[in-house]
Scaffold this motif. Structure first.
Motif, PDB file in Angstrom:
ATOM      1  N   PRO A 380      49.853  53.001 -75.902  1.00 23.57           N
ATOM      2  CA  PRO A 380      50.604  52.281 -76.940  1.00 23.57           C
ATOM      3  C   PRO A 380      51.537  51.220 -76.394  1.00 23.57           C
ATOM      4  O   PRO A 380      51.662  50.147 -76.973  1.00 23.57           O
ATOM      5  CB  PRO A 380      51.376  53.399 -77.644  1.00 23.57           C
ATOM      6  N   PHE A 397      54.077  48.197 -83.061  1.00 23.09           N
ATOM      7  CA  PHE A 397      52.716  48.371 -82.549  1.00 23.09           C
ATOM      8  C   PHE A 397      51.848  49.097 -83.562  1.00 23.09           C
ATOM      9  O   PHE A 397      50.682  48.776 -83.753  1.00 23.09           O
ATOM     10  CB  PHE A 397      52.747  49.134 -81.228  1.00 23.09           C
ATOM     11  N   TYR A 398      52.430  50.100 -84.229  1.00 25.65           N
ATOM     12  CA  TYR A 398      51.738  50.811 -85.297  1.00 25.65           C
ATOM     13  C   TYR A 398      52.402  50.424 -86.619  1.00 25.65           C
ATOM     14  O   TYR A 398      53.385  51.039 -87.014  1.00 25.65           O
ATOM     15  CB  TYR A 398      51.831  52.331 -85.122  1.00 25.65           C
ATOM     16  N   LEU A 403      48.790  57.397 -86.389  1.00 26.29           N
ATOM     17  CA  LEU A 403      47.654  57.410 -85.476  1.00 26.29           C
ATOM     18  C   LEU A 403      46.584  58.296 -86.080  1.00 26.29           C
ATOM     19  O   LEU A 403      46.858  59.430 -86.478  1.00 26.29           O
ATOM     20  CB  LEU A 403      48.056  57.973 -84.113  1.00 26.29           C
ATOM     21  N   PRO A 429      55.787  57.388 -80.315  1.00 23.78           N
ATOM     22  CA  PRO A 429      55.026  56.151 -80.511  1.00 23.78           C
ATOM     23  C   PRO A 429      54.526  55.968 -81.945  1.00 23.78           C
ATOM     24  O   PRO A 429      54.101  54.886 -82.328  1.00 23.78           O
ATOM     25  CB  PRO A 429      53.859  56.291 -79.534  1.00 23.78           C
TER      26      PRO A 429
END
Length: 821
Positions: A380, A397-398, A403, A429
């Motif tokens: 990540p 990032f997300y 996820l 993350p």
């Protein structure tokens, strides 16, 4: 990829070691350049809407830099260390493998009973083992402290067979199972995980008898150089010859096999690099406990917690020639155990070596590579170029903070990403982990090349289309495996075709684009407003209300990640409500005598409901929905970026109930037509009976009822009392307060129908009598399997019920015939 290249070389008669590391690495890069895009192409063909500018390869420079950075930081904190400990060793691959890459299978084998002589005594102790070849590595014989059979031998020594008289102590420990085998256990700590732990607890030596290729070393004496399984056979023959073999009995064992290569894994003590996991796992456990991380389905939280609570240190080194080289350098001529340098790159390593040992030194890098999952767990933030990345970049990032991955790699990847994310950034993350199941074959077997049941998604797409494949997979339940069958794919291909045909109908039903006035009126009809909804005719009000209810339900399911529920609900609404009912009902407006205003309302509802169906289905079926959306008039943007339907839109519950009554009446009439085999094209008359309220709103939709039920529009009557010829009609009850009478003579030739049903009844009676005869036969009842007898009884009961119903219908037809005469 590594295995594929090794197999390719093997087919050419070439071994990796014969090529050398540089040439082998070159071959792997060549393979990667030629075939490396296969998975990416599959993902694209599957319709994944990824940001492809972020695509990275494992060995890209910025990822390699992040991997080295992470290794150095963990080592500096004392979380990475080197040592000789027991690992899972793959003789074929010549490398250590993770616990998670070892699969245990129940396999038939033998339990070998062998005599160990008690030193200085004529007595023998008999041990039972599944691996006699490891006896060369025995360091003790153990019995249970409370086993009276052997207590007198504790403290003595035993002679290990075939070792020229090597003595080992006889000890006692509660670890020994008194009831397994003979109750005497050989301790071979160099080749058994449990024995290894026991030896470390008791301070016993570790004796290794195995080379890394699975052959025995010189500790095995005359057996040196032979393969472990060949030694097993030869050793047993020698034991029999010397009288030390007692017996060999069949035994089923849990055999550890490599998930990658399939060969039997060898427990082996080896010098490796490890990550100390307890401090990392503690933070990852806390993240779930504090609800900073949510795992879906929730039941996997228990598995996650159990694994992290009982986690062992992670062996991260692999003896392979492909991957991220371990960023450790050794000084030529120095002790490798103590004098090594950890650095981010060779230049930094050399600089550190000069500072510590002077300018006149040479260094060389550790030949091992890092476990793939080590670099993957950094993905990540390494993808973003960590450590040169801001906290905001990492957070974004997300975008969905979720996820999605398979439950089979929860520990391989997800848990390790969480640990690394917290360690290096101070935060998780992602906030949600959605775990789907494995895609298995139609028989429920895990796909594998050895079974030959691997399904290539591109082949499936060619036969059934991407949308059908995606929809089939999406209907699975979170965390549960899905059997991918041709039947499921075929059904969902039909669904895709149905959606396409419905789109064609909607498009053909809309006004011409040149009819500006019609389009202005159509677009002015705001169906998401309550006042507009309440002004709609019953079928239109029902369709829009049901749509609004569906949007709320689907949106709530998306928020809960209930993707299977979303697919099933939308499928049901589109196929049953929209296609089977509303599209058919709309034809009475579009082609009937209602006039342009009725037609315009129907067109508006068709367009409004269909475009919202496309929005709801787009995440599941991106290609067909986007194509249909682009074909709709006045679309200013692509479907993929169009806004999601609003929640809490108006709905009229009373209209929904009323239309359900009309549906019930239609189904009842259709059932009668089917029972009496009325020709589909034949229009029949009907008298609809009910309360003034019910008859009032049903009669307003006379054309819709006639169209859906294939009634003669000029002979449909609405009353509050049964008609005069009720005794000559088939009476159906649709719902409370709503009935219908269908004149029988108008549907069938009564005389012919009586003959047909009489013949059918005679045949049914013959079949029933045969079943009863079998059940009355003591020979059949006593000798036939219980399930067979039960099946015959059930068939007899079902036949009896059908006979009763058929007789009742025959009696009704005969009475009707008499009345008519």
């Amino acid at each position: 990829m590594l295995l594929v290249v090794e197999k390719m070389l093997a087919s050419e008669g070439i071994k990796r070691v014969e090529l050398g590391r540089d040439e082998f690495t070159k071959r792997v890069w060549e393979w990667k350049e030629k075939y490396g895009g296969t998975i990416t192409n599959q993902i694209k063909r599957l319709g994944a809407s990824c940001d492809w500018s972020r695509e990275r390869f494992t060995l890209d420079d910025q990822l390699s830099r992040a991997v080295n950075e992470a290794f150095v930081k963990l080592h500096d904190k004392g979380l990475i260390y080197q040592g000789s400990y027991m690992v899972n060793w793959s003789p074929n691959l010549q490398t250590a493998v993770s616990d998670l890459e070892v699969e245990y299978s129940e396999e038939p084998g033998f339990l070998y009973h062998i005599k160990y002589r008690v030193a200085g005594s004529p007595d023998f102790l008999t041990i039972a083992t599944t691996r006699p070849e490891t006896l060369f590595g025995d360091v003790a014989i153990a019995v249970h402290p409370e086993d009276d059979r052997y207590s007198k031998y504790v403290g003595e020594t035993a002679i290990v067979p075939m070792t020229y008289g090597r003595h080992v102590p006889i000890i006692s420990d509660k670890y020994v199972d008194k009831d397994f085998g003979t109750g005497v256990l050989k301790i071979s700590p160099g080749h058994d995980h449990n024995d290894y732990l026991l030896a470390r607890k008791l301070g016993l030596p570790i004796l290794n008898v195995m080379n890394k290729d699975g052959t025995l070393n010189d500790v095995a004496g005359l057996f040196c150089g032979l393969d472990r399984f060949a030694v097993r056979e030869k050793l047993w023959a020698d034991l029999e010859e010397t009288g030390l073999a007692v017996k060999k009995e069949p035994h089923t064992s849990r055999v550890p096999r490599s998930q990658r290569g399939g060969e039997v894994i060898e427990p082996l003590v080896s010098k490796q690099w490890f990550v100390h996991m307890d401090p990392l796992a503690e933070k990852a456990l806390l993240a779930v406990e504090k609800k900073e991380l949510t795992i879906i389905p929730e039941r996997f939280e228990k598995i996650y917690n159990h694994w992290l609570t009982n986690i062992k240190d992670w062996c991260i080194s692999r003896q392979l020639w492909w991957g991220h080289r371990i960023p450790v350098w050794y000084v030529v001529g120095k002790d490798c155990e103590e004098d090594y340098i950890v650095a981010k790159n060779a230049e930094e390593a050399l600089e550190k070596a000069h500072e510590k040992y002077g300018k006149d030194v040479e260094i060389y890098q550790d030949p091992d590579v890092l476990d793939t999952w080590f670099s993957s767990s950094l993905w990540p933030f390494s993808t973003l170029g960590w450590p040169d990345v801001s906290a905001e970049d990492f957070k974004n990032f997300y975008p969905t903070n979720m996820l999605e991955t398979g439950h089979d790699i929860l520990f391989f990847w997800v848990a390790r990403m969480v640990m690394m994310g917290i360690e290096f950034t101070g935060t998780v993350p992602f906030t949600h982990v959605y775990l789907h199941g494995l895609i298995r074959d139609s028989e429920g077997r895990k796909m594998s090349k050895s079974l030959g049941n691997v399904i290539d998604p591109l082949d499936t797409i060619k036969d059934f289309g991407t949308d059908a494949l995606r929809f089939t997979i999406a209907l699975g339940t979170a965390g549960q495996d899905l059997n991918l069958s041709t039947e499921r794919l075929t059904a969902n291909k039909a669904f895709t075709n149905k959606l396409w045909n419905a789109g064609k109908f909607v498009l053909q039903s809309l006004p011409s684009l040149s009819d500006t006035s019609a389009w202005e009126s159509l677009l002015a009809l705001k169906l998401d407003k309550e006042e507009t909804l309440l002004s709609l005719p019953l079928p239109e009000c029902w369709a829009v209300s049901k749509l609004h209810i569906l949007i709320d339900s689907v949106t709530a399911s998306y928020e809960k990640f209930f993707f299977g529920d979303i697919g099933r609900e939308t499928y049901e609404f589109f196929w049953s409500d929209f296609a089977d009912w509303y599209i058919e009902a709309s034809k009475s407006r579009l082609y009937g005598s209602g006039g342009n205003s009725d037609s315009l309302v129907s067109q508006a509802v068709l367009l409004y409901v269909f475009e919202n169906i496309l929005k709801l289905l787009h995440p599941f079926m991106p290609f067909v929905t986007e194509d249909l959306w682009q074909a709709l008039p006045y679309r200013k943007e692509a479907l993929i970026v169009s806004p999601w339907p609003q929640n809490s839109l108006p709905r009229n519950v009373e209209s929904v109930k009323r239309f359900e009554n009309l549906q019930a009446l239609t189904r009842a009439i259709r059932n009668v037509r089917a029972e009496y085999s009325v020709e589909p094209v034949k229009r029949i008359s009907a008298s609809v009976v009910g309360s003034a309220e019910v008859v009032g709103y049903i009669s307003k939709e006379k054309e819709v009822l006639a169209l859906l039920s294939r009634l003669d529009l000029n002979n449909v009557h609405f009353t509050n009392t049964p008609p005069g010829d009720a005794n000559l009609s088939v009476h159906v009850v649709a719902s409370e307060g709503l009935e219908a009478y269908l004149p029988l003579a108008a549907m069938v030739d009564i005389s012919s129908e009586v003959q047909r049903i009489s013949k059918r009844l005679s045949k049914m009676q013959t079949e029933y009598d045969a079943l009863i005869t079998r059940l009355n036969s003591p020979k059949f009842v006593e000798k036939a399997p219980e399930e067979v007898v039960r099946g015959v009884k059930e068939k007899a009961e079902e036949a009896e019920e059908k006979i009763k119903l058929t007789k009742a219908r025959l009696d009704f037809l005969k009475s009707t015939s008499l009345v008519s005469q």
